[in-house]
Design a protein around this motif. Structure first.
Motif, short mmCIF file in Angstrom:
data_model
loop_
_atom_site.label_atom_id
_atom_site.label_comp_id
_atom_site.label_asym_id
_atom_site.label_seq_id
_atom_site.Cartn_x
_atom_site.Cartn_y
_atom_site.Cartn_z
N TYR A 3 -66.38 10.26 -71.39
CA TYR A 3 -67.11 9.00 -71.15
C TYR A 3 -68.34 9.23 -70.28
CZ TYR A 3 -63.09 6.99 -73.41
OH TYR A 3 -62.13 6.71 -74.34
N ALA A 4 -68.25 10.19 -69.37
CA ALA A 4 -69.44 10.56 -68.59
C ALA A 4 -70.50 11.13 -69.51
CB ALA A 4 -69.07 11.56 -67.50
N ASN A 5 -70.07 11.94 -70.47
CA ASN A 5 -71.01 12.51 -71.44
C ASN A 5 -71.63 11.41 -72.31
OD1 ASN A 5 -72.16 14.97 -72.63
ND2 ASN A 5 -71.06 14.33 -74.45
N LEU A 69 -71.46 18.00 -77.37
CA LEU A 69 -70.32 17.87 -76.46
C LEU A 69 -69.49 16.63 -76.79
CD1 LEU A 69 -71.85 18.90 -73.01
CD2 LEU A 69 -70.09 20.12 -74.30
N ALA A 70 -70.15 15.53 -77.13
CA ALA A 70 -69.42 14.31 -77.50
C ALA A 70 -68.57 14.55 -78.75
CB ALA A 70 -70.40 13.15 -77.74
N LEU A 71 -69.14 15.25 -79.71
CA LEU A 71 -68.38 15.55 -80.93
C LEU A 71 -67.17 16.44 -80.62
CD1 LEU A 71 -71.32 16.11 -83.44
CD2 LEU A 71 -69.77 14.14 -83.32
N PHE A 74 -64.38 14.31 -78.91
CA PHE A 74 -63.66 13.41 -79.81
C PHE A 74 -63.05 14.14 -81.01
CE2 PHE A 74 -66.27 10.47 -77.40
CZ PHE A 74 -65.34 9.48 -77.10
N GLY A 75 -63.03 15.47 -80.94
CA GLY A 75 -62.37 16.27 -81.97
C GLY A 75 -63.09 16.32 -83.30
N LEU A 76 -64.38 16.04 -83.32
CA LEU A 76 -65.14 16.04 -84.56
C LEU A 76 -65.95 17.32 -84.76
CD1 LEU A 76 -66.40 12.35 -84.35
CD2 LEU A 76 -64.52 13.25 -85.75
N ALA A 134 -70.49 20.27 -69.46
CA ALA A 134 -70.29 21.42 -70.37
C ALA A 134 -69.39 22.47 -69.71
CB ALA A 134 -71.63 22.03 -70.75
N HIS A 135 -69.61 22.70 -68.42
CA HIS A 135 -68.76 23.66 -67.70
C HIS A 135 -67.30 23.21 -67.68
CE1 HIS A 135 -67.48 26.63 -64.80
NE2 HIS A 135 -67.01 25.66 -64.04
N LYS A 136 -67.08 21.93 -67.38
CA LYS A 136 -65.72 21.39 -67.36
C LYS A 136 -65.08 21.41 -68.74
CE LYS A 136 -64.81 20.39 -63.14
NZ LYS A 136 -63.74 21.10 -62.44
N THR A 137 -65.88 21.18 -69.77
CA THR A 137 -65.37 21.20 -71.14
C THR A 137 -64.94 22.63 -71.50
OG1 THR A 137 -66.78 19.36 -71.80
CG2 THR A 137 -65.94 20.76 -73.57
N GLU A 138 -65.71 23.59 -71.07
CA GLU A 138 -65.41 25.00 -71.36
C GLU A 138 -64.14 25.45 -70.67
OE1 GLU A 138 -67.83 29.22 -71.34
OE2 GLU A 138 -68.39 27.68 -69.88
N THR A 139 -63.89 24.97 -69.45
CA THR A 139 -62.72 25.42 -68.69
C THR A 139 -61.45 24.65 -69.02
OG1 THR A 139 -63.29 23.96 -66.82
CG2 THR A 139 -64.10 26.24 -66.74
N SER A 140 -61.58 23.54 -69.76
CA SER A 140 -60.35 22.78 -70.07
C SER A 140 -59.80 23.08 -71.43
CB SER A 140 -60.63 21.28 -69.98
OG SER A 140 -61.67 20.88 -70.83
#
Length: 140
Positions: A3-5, A69-71, A74-76, A134-140
């Protein structure tokens, strides 16, 4: 994080039109506000090659990264594309736009007064938030 993205998808275009700085030849003549968009308009009139580069780095690269990143969120889109998005993030440097803007200003004036405006902070915050997400997305 997703949601921040998504909020960045709204905030980044606002930042493009927000005043980054005010500049004047001399303070007594008044200050012209310069945004990403007005800076690009000026560049297109004086140096189309630099304008094309700055348009890609200040507009398309950060927006494409945020969309990607949004895609992913949301798994797209496959998380395997994250390294490519990271490259876009590295290209999306606000400093490149600001440097080009200062070049245009310096070309046309000898005695320039420059004041920063709220759009500079918003634009910088959007880019920094995008890097953090992006960093948080990469580490999760």
């Amino acid at each position: 994080m997703k949601y921040a993205n998504l909020a960045l998808l709204v905030l980044l275009p606002i930042a493009w039109f927000a005043p980054l700085l005010r500049a004047a030849l001399l303070p007594i003549f008044g200050m012209d506000e310069i945004s990403v968009i007005t800076g690009l308009q000026s560049l297109w009139g004086t140096d189309p090659g630099l304008a094309l580069l700055v348009t890609f780095l200040a507009i398309f690269a950060p927006f494409a990264k945020i969309l990607g990143l949004a895609l992913i969120h949301f798994g797209l889109l496959s998380p395997k594309t994250l390294p490519t998005l990271q490259i876009l993030g590295k290209l999306a440097m606000a400093e490149v736009f600001l440097l080009a803007l200062y070049i245009v200003i310096a070309k046309g004036a000898g005695y320039v007064t420059i004041e920063t405006a709220w759009g500079l902070y918003l634009f910088t915050a959007c880019i920094a938030a995008s890097i953090f997400i992006a960093h948080k997305t990469e580490t999760s």
